[in-house]
Structures are given as C-alpha cells and as structure tokens.
Design a protein around this motif. Structure first.
Motif, PDB file in Angstrom:
ATOM      1  N   GLY A 129       0.801  -1.226   0.000  1.00 30.64           N
ATOM      2  CA  GLY A 129       0.000   0.000   0.000  1.00 30.64           C
ATOM      3  C   GLY A 129       0.832   1.273   0.000  1.00 30.64           C
ATOM      4  N   VAL A 130       1.957   1.265  -0.714  1.00 37.13           N
ATOM      5  CA  VAL A 130       2.858   2.418  -0.740  1.00 37.13           C
ATOM      6  C   VAL A 130       2.299   3.486  -1.676  1.00 37.13           C
ATOM      7  CG1 VAL A 130       5.153   3.145  -1.534  1.00 37.13           C
ATOM      8  CG2 VAL A 130       4.902   1.060  -0.148  1.00 37.13           C
ATOM      9  N   GLN A 131       2.290   4.748  -1.203  1.00 39.47           N
ATOM     10  CA  GLN A 131       1.792   5.871  -1.997  1.00 39.47           C
ATOM     11  C   GLN A 131       2.799   6.286  -3.068  1.00 39.47           C
ATOM     12  OE1 GLN A 131      -1.422   7.174  -1.355  1.00 39.47           O
ATOM     13  NE2 GLN A 131      -1.359   5.271  -0.179  1.00 39.47           N
ATOM     14  N   ALA A 132       2.280   6.680  -4.229  1.00 41.03           N
ATOM     15  CA  ALA A 132       3.139   7.182  -5.300  1.00 41.03           C
ATOM     16  C   ALA A 132       3.850   8.467  -4.862  1.00 41.03           C
ATOM     17  CB  ALA A 132       2.313   7.449  -6.553  1.00 41.03           C
ATOM     18  N   ILE A 133       5.073   8.653  -5.369  1.00 38.78           N
ATOM     19  CA  ILE A 133       5.873   9.856  -5.095  1.00 38.78           C
ATOM     20  C   ILE A 133       6.250  10.445  -6.453  1.00 38.78           C
ATOM     21  CG2 ILE A 133       8.089  10.693  -4.176  1.00 38.78           C
ATOM     22  CD1 ILE A 133       7.908   8.441  -2.061  1.00 38.78           C
ATOM     23  N   GLU A 134       5.818  11.672  -6.696  1.00 41.49           N
ATOM     24  CA  GLU A 134       5.952  12.224  -8.045  1.00 41.49           C
ATOM     25  C   GLU A 134       7.413  12.289  -8.498  1.00 41.49           C
ATOM     26  OE1 GLU A 134       3.885  15.924  -8.609  1.00 41.49           O
ATOM     27  OE2 GLU A 134       4.532  16.042 -10.706  1.00 41.49           O
ATOM     28  N   ALA A 135       8.307  12.618  -7.571  1.00 39.67           N
ATOM     29  CA  ALA A 135       9.719  12.773  -7.945  1.00 39.67           C
ATOM     30  C   ALA A 135      10.320  11.477  -8.486  1.00 39.67           C
ATOM     31  CB  ALA A 135      10.529  13.263  -6.741  1.00 39.67           C
ATOM     32  N   LEU A 136       9.668  10.353  -8.170  1.00 40.41           N
ATOM     33  CA  LEU A 136      10.218   9.068  -8.631  1.00 40.41           C
ATOM     34  C   LEU A 136       9.935   8.808 -10.106  1.00 40.41           C
ATOM     35  CD1 LEU A 136       9.566   6.739  -5.572  1.00 40.41           C
ATOM     36  CD2 LEU A 136      11.699   7.835  -6.280  1.00 40.41           C
ATOM     37  N   VAL A 137       8.986   9.540 -10.675  1.00 44.31           N
ATOM     38  CA  VAL A 137       8.719   9.359 -12.101  1.00 44.31           C
ATOM     39  C   VAL A 137       9.956   9.773 -12.896  1.00 44.31           C
ATOM     40  CG1 VAL A 137       7.219   9.951 -14.035  1.00 44.31           C
ATOM     41  CG2 VAL A 137       6.263   9.766 -11.719  1.00 44.31           C
ATOM     42  N   GLU A 138      10.463  10.975 -12.592  1.00 41.96           N
ATOM     43  CA  GLU A 138      11.651  11.449 -13.306  1.00 41.96           C
ATOM     44  C   GLU A 138      12.860  10.571 -12.979  1.00 41.96           C
ATOM     45  OE1 GLU A 138      12.749  15.499 -12.481  1.00 41.96           O
ATOM     46  OE2 GLU A 138      14.505  15.370 -13.817  1.00 41.96           O
ATOM     47  N   ARG A 139      13.002  10.194 -11.717  1.00 39.99           N
ATOM     48  CA  ARG A 139      14.126   9.337 -11.346  1.00 39.99           C
ATOM     49  C   ARG A 139      14.082   8.024 -12.133  1.00 39.99           C
ATOM     50  NH1 ARG A 139      15.775   6.970  -5.293  1.00 39.99           N
ATOM     51  NH2 ARG A 139      14.640   5.118  -5.939  1.00 39.99           N
ATOM     52  N   GLY A 140      12.879   7.454 -12.228  1.00 37.39           N
ATOM     53  CA  GLY A 140      12.730   6.200 -12.956  1.00 37.39           C
ATOM     54  C   GLY A 140      13.009   6.356 -14.444  1.00 37.39           C
ATOM     55  N   ARG A 141      12.568   7.462 -15.009  1.00 37.60           N
ATOM     56  CA  ARG A 141      12.803   7.701 -16.445  1.00 37.60           C
ATOM     57  C   ARG A 141      14.291   7.921 -16.713  1.00 37.60           C
ATOM     58  NH1 ARG A 141       8.092   8.479 -19.348  1.00 37.60           N
ATOM     59  NH2 ARG A 141       9.212   9.560 -21.007  1.00 37.60           N
ATOM     60  N   ASN A 142      14.939   8.673 -15.831  1.00 37.30           N
ATOM     61  CA  ASN A 142      16.387   8.853 -15.996  1.00 37.30           C
ATOM     62  C   ASN A 142      17.123   7.513 -15.887  1.00 37.30           C
ATOM     63  OD1 ASN A 142      16.052  11.595 -16.263  1.00 37.30           O
ATOM     64  ND2 ASN A 142      16.524  12.054 -14.110  1.00 37.30           N
ATOM     65  N   GLY A 143      16.694   6.693 -14.947  1.00 37.78           N
ATOM     66  CA  GLY A 143      17.311   5.372 -14.786  1.00 37.78           C
ATOM     67  C   GLY A 143      17.088   4.502 -16.015  1.00 37.78           C
ATOM     68  N   THR A 144      15.892   4.604 -16.594  1.00 35.17           N
ATOM     69  CA  THR A 144      15.594   3.841 -17.807  1.00 35.17           C
ATOM     70  C   THR A 144      16.499   4.282 -18.955  1.00 35.17           C
ATOM     71  OG1 THR A 144      13.290   3.636 -17.093  1.00 35.17           O
ATOM     72  CG2 THR A 144      13.754   3.172 -19.411  1.00 35.17           C
ATOM     73  N   ALA A 145      16.688   5.587 -19.088  1.00 34.54           N
ATOM     74  CA  ALA A 145      17.567   6.103 -20.155  1.00 34.54           C
ATOM     75  C   ALA A 145      18.998   5.597 -19.962  1.00 34.54           C
ATOM     76  CB  ALA A 145      17.531   7.633 -20.163  1.00 34.54           C
ATOM     77  N   ARG A 146      19.459   5.596 -18.709  1.00 31.92           N
ATOM     78  CA  ARG A 146      20.818   5.073 -18.453  1.00 31.92           C
ATOM     79  C   ARG A 146      20.883   3.584 -18.752  1.00 31.92           C
ATOM     80  NH1 ARG A 146      20.513   8.561 -13.877  1.00 31.92           N
ATOM     81  NH2 ARG A 146      19.751   6.817 -12.639  1.00 31.92           N
ATOM     82  N   PHE A 147      19.800   2.874 -18.427  1.00 40.69           N
ATOM     83  CA  PHE A 147      19.758   1.433 -18.706  1.00 40.69           C
ATOM     84  C   PHE A 147      19.850   1.173 -20.205  1.00 40.69           C
ATOM     85  CE2 PHE A 147      16.875  -2.058 -19.994  1.00 40.69           C
ATOM     86  CZ  PHE A 147      17.673  -3.120 -19.609  1.00 40.69           C
ATOM     87  N   PHE A 148      19.103   1.912 -21.001  1.00 39.58           N
ATOM     88  CA  PHE A 148      19.167   1.739 -22.459  1.00 39.58           C
ATOM     89  C   PHE A 148      20.607   1.943 -22.955  1.00 39.58           C
ATOM     90  CE2 PHE A 148      14.472   3.056 -23.550  1.00 39.58           C
ATOM     91  CZ  PHE A 148      14.027   1.830 -23.091  1.00 39.58           C
ATOM     92  N   ALA A 149      21.259   2.999 -22.456  1.00 40.35           N
ATOM     93  CA  ALA A 149      22.630   3.285 -22.896  1.00 40.35           C
ATOM     94  C   ALA A 149      23.577   2.169 -22.485  1.00 40.35           C
ATOM     95  CB  ALA A 149      23.095   4.625 -22.308  1.00 40.35           C
ATOM     96  N   SER A 150      23.396   1.678 -21.263  1.00 42.33           N
ATOM     97  CA  SER A 150      24.264   0.619 -20.749  1.00 42.33           C
ATOM     98  C   SER A 150      24.029  -0.694 -21.503  1.00 42.33           C
ATOM     99  CB  SER A 150      23.994   0.470 -19.249  1.00 42.33           C
ATOM    100  OG  SER A 150      24.374  -0.778 -18.796  1.00 42.33           O
ATOM    101  N   LEU A 151      22.759  -0.992 -21.795  1.00 42.48           N
ATOM    102  CA  LEU A 151      22.433  -2.199 -22.561  1.00 42.48           C
ATOM    103  C   LEU A 151      23.073  -2.125 -23.943  1.00 42.48           C
ATOM    104  CD1 LEU A 151      20.708  -4.826 -22.751  1.00 42.48           C
ATOM    105  CD2 LEU A 151      18.824  -3.399 -23.596  1.00 42.48           C
TER     106      LEU A 151
END
Lengths: 209, 209
Positions: A129-151
């Motif tokens: 039941g963890v509440q969403a945190i808006e700042a994590l959207v950008e953090r997650g998207r940045n992490g995804t972009a780094r993942f694509f580059a690393s892959l």
C-alpha cells in the motif's frame, strides 16, 4: 503443478518466455493485478506477498519470484541451458541478469507505478500500500535512459547480454525494454546494438509467450 | 583471484559471510565507498558500475553482485551447501533470498541513503548520481518495519529463513538486520522469533567475517 500468471505483466512474462524456450507447458491461472485480484484474501492465502508469477507444485510447495521459479525448471529441464553450465558461466549470467533487474526493471517499474493513477496507492508491487511519489517518475525515467545506454554498450561487445549465448539475462532485458514502452520510452537510433539484439530476440517464438 | 571489498558495507559483508561459511580465503582489496573511491576512474576501469563486492578471476573475468559471486563459489566449493541441493530446495532458497533483498535490503538502503548527507547525490548505489528524496526516508523506514514483521512471521514457522537449513537467505537477512541499525532500526520485543534466530546466527564464526 499450477502457475499463477498475468498475461500483460513483465515478471510473469519473463517466466513464460523461459518456459517457452524450454518447451515446458503448465496449467496457468490468470490473476488480474490492475483490479487488485492479486491482493485478494484468496490469492494471499496462496502467496502472502501477493506477487506474480507464483508456482504451486503438486506437493503444495509455493515458489514465487520469476528467477527462483526459473531456477527450478533449469534443474528439472536442463536443455536448452539458460542459466549457465559451469561456475563461471553461471555466475556471469546471474550477474548480468541482476544488472537487467536492478538497473533496468526497477527503474522502469518506478517510472510506471508512480505515474499511473491505477497504482497511486500501490507504488511498489505487492501488498504494502505504498503511496506514489511524483519525484520518482523522473528518477525512474532517468534510470531507464541510463539502462538503455548501458544495454547498448554491453551489446556492442557481445551478441547477447551475457556473452555469445542466449540466456535468462536476455529474457529479462527483453521484457524490460517492452515494459518501458508502457512509460512511452523506447530504444532509439542512438542504441544500434540494442536494436540489433532486440530484433533478433523478437524473432524467437518465445517472444510471443 | 582478487576480491574488491569494503569492510563496513552490507553487500560485501554478505559475500564475506558466505566465504567464511565455506572456509574460503581470498586476497581482498579495500575500496572506500563513503569517500567515493568506488567511483574513481581506477575502480570503474575494473567495474564500470562502481559496485562492491567485485571479484576478478585469475583469467581477468570480472564478476559483480554478491549473489552471483556466491553462486561461483557454491559451484567450486559445494560444501557446506548454502544454495540448495535439488530443484526444489534451490528454488525455495533463491526465492527466500530474494524476499530478503527486495523486501528488506532495498527498504533499509532507501532509508539510509536518502537520509545520510554523505550520500545526498548518491541516493542509489553506483555511478548514477541520483539525488536524495526526503519522502523516501519514511517509505524506507516503513518498509523496514514491514520486513521485520515478515521476517518474524517466517521464523515463527521454521528454524531458518528458508526452512530447517542455514542458507544464503539467512546471510542476507542477517546483514540486512545489522544494516538497519545504521538507520536506528532494530528488532524489538515484538519479534521474538527473529530475535531467537538473530542470536543463533550471531554466534556463528562467519558473523565476524
């Protein structure tokens, strides 16, 4: 033996691809995550964590976590090998698989869960039941972009994620790339090696599992 | 063979406990995370992810991720067994180990990294330069509290985390409980089963590794 599954979700898909590669067929029961069926008392009586996939063996033993269930079938159905054949290859595949999970899957899940209203009070998977945190959207998207580059960098040096052989690490990576589309993020022209690999993995019959 | 290690950090400790249980000794090199030595060009030339522990084999192969390195040594030194002996026990131990990581370690790390000024611009481990988010301190602490309760419930039904036998799942859980102390969180009187288990694991020589 019975597999609790959800057709659309990334973690159950990882396992279905693994099973398809090995030609294993199991009775499945669909459990709907968006409507919260995985959090029902009925399903929590099977897996208190409320997570999919969950495997129940004929003796009643319950095993969750996609990779752990995969390990079970790697032992019972060793061919084709997907988790390594000796100490070094097993360790390298497990390490690569974890890179895909920790660097890729967690970032995509963070961007997806914290931005989708359906999961506003389920921002982590399972029962917490963890509440969403808006700042994590950008953090997650940045992490995804780094993942694509690393892959892409990894696949510049090898045919598959963990070397010359298709493995569970490719399955995880492939499901993460497709999961990222749910957040509107895709491999781009700047990821030619990952694109080459993605096209090759897409052509495997298991990609439809 | 050379192991890049940091005495105080939880993930390297998991591996050292694993090695101590098996009686394996390896040359270690200490890398200091708080001062950022793991993010130096010198260390990133060894492991671009900047993570510990990292093992370098004599042939130059680099393996990171505590569990993956453990898998390597489980194969080269099977006794005492710490990761299961057949399909079912291997899967159950891997599943339990992952519960300890995903439900426990990630929560403690979230509370710790997002509250400690040393890690203000390193809120996730490794090279990503992620900024701390204050709301994650409470989320991590809540997750840690749920982890303690869940660990206690598990240990109400079995001697060890994955059943009757000491395994890598106990090592991870034990290191997580100790790591939680860095955030001021400890097992309490409401966790008698986890306390019993903690006392037992603390008495193993490997707890000092």
């Amino acid at each position: 033996m019975k597999l609790y599954d959800m057709k659309q979700a990334p973690n159950p898909r990882r396992l279905r691809m693994f099973l398809a590669e090995k030609g294993i067929e199991i009775e499945t029961v669909q459990v709907d995550i968006p409507s919260g069926e995985n959090l029902s008392d009925e399903f929590k009586a099977i897996n208190p964590r409320g997570l999919l996939p969950t495997l129940v063996l004929d003796d009643g033993t319950v095993i969750d976590e996609s990779v752990a269930i995969s390990r079970y079938f790697e032992q019972t159905h060793p061919e084709p090998n997907l988790m390594g054949t000796d100490a070094k290859s097993m360790a390298l595949i497990e390490s690569a698989e974890r890179h895909m999970e920790f660097d890729g899957l967690l970032s995509v899940a963070e961007a997806f869960r914290n931005s989708n209203p359906v999961f506003a009070n389920r921002a982590t998977q399972g029962t917490d039941g963890v509440q969403a945190i808006e700042a994590l959207v950008e953090r997650g998207r940045n992490g995804t972009a780094r993942f694509f580059a690393s892959l892409d960098a990894t696949l510049a040096g090898s045919r598959y994620v963990a070397g010359d052989t298709f493995s569970i690490a490719d399955i995880t990576a492939f499901c993460v790339v497709d999961f990222a589309k749910w957040t509107g993020m895709r491999l781009g022209d700047e990821h030619p090696n990952a694109q080459r690999w993605y096209a090759e993995v897409s052509a495997r019959p298991s990609a439809q599992a």
